[in-house]
Design an enzyme around this catalytic site. Structure first.
Site, PDB file in Angstrom:
ATOM      1  CB  CYS A 103      -0.891  -0.012   1.238  1.00  0.00           C
ATOM      2  SG  CYS A 103      -1.989   1.416   1.373  1.00  0.00           S
ATOM      3  CG  HIS A 145      -5.404  -2.978  -1.844  1.00  0.00           C
ATOM      4  ND1 HIS A 145      -4.491  -3.598  -1.029  1.00  0.00           N
ATOM      5  CD2 HIS A 145      -5.072  -1.664  -1.853  1.00  0.00           C
ATOM      6  CE1 HIS A 145      -3.635  -2.693  -0.565  1.00  0.00           C
ATOM      7  NE2 HIS A 145      -3.958  -1.504  -1.056  1.00  0.00           N
ATOM      8  CD  GLU A 146      -6.802   1.269  -3.923  1.00  0.00           C
ATOM      9  OE1 GLU A 146      -7.046   2.264  -3.200  1.00  0.00           O
ATOM     10  OE2 GLU A 146      -5.680   0.810  -4.027  1.00  0.00           O
TER      11      GLU A 146
END
Length: 146
Positions: A103, A145-146
């Site tokens: 990230c 993930h986002e």
């Protein structure tokens, strides 16, 4: 072109005693000024493209606690840019897959994350139309993930 600084877990200023990265994001209201939304989306894309390894970026990573993200797996924003406004994972299925993820807001760190191989996601697009999308593989992983 506006490239915003990406907040990291090491150098963030708390808001109300809690970092923007640690706060729950707020849904974007559909009556938001479209011009302001367009500026935010352009800033997110410019910031995403300024970081060669990034394929996705959420608004909270640039200090805006809204449920907005952009994803471009090939980094060709003319063909595969996806705007995710108020995204919601409706369900997941398929096998479990363990892969390394990193990230931009946690630089220098990567970890193994287990995710299902398929997902159904509902979100608003940049025109504020409601979209439901079935995803699989790497695309499902990146969106989740986002």
């Amino acid at each position: 072109m506006t490239v915003r600084p990406i907040l990291t877990t090491a150098g963030i200023a708390p808001r109300n005693g809690k970092s923007v990265l640690l706060q729950a994001t707020q849904p974007l209201r559909r009556d938001l000024d479209k011009e302001r939304l367009g500026l935010l989306l352009r800033d997110l894309v410019d910031t995403l493209l300024a970081h060669p390894i990034a394929i996705g970026l959420s608004a909270n990573q640039v200090g805006i606690p809204l449920s907005v993200a952009v994803v471009s797996l090939s980094r060709d924003t003319s063909s595969d840019l996806t705007v995710l406004i108020n995204p919601e994972v409706l369900g997941t299925s398929g096998g479990r897959d363990r892969k390394y993820e990193s990230c931009m807001s946690v630089p220098g760190v990567r970890g193994t994350v287990e995710r299902r191989q398929k997902a159904r996601v509902q979100h608003l697009n940049e025109e504020l139309d409601l979209v439901t999308t079935d995803l699989s593989g790497f695309t499902a992983r990146a969106w989740m993930h986002e």
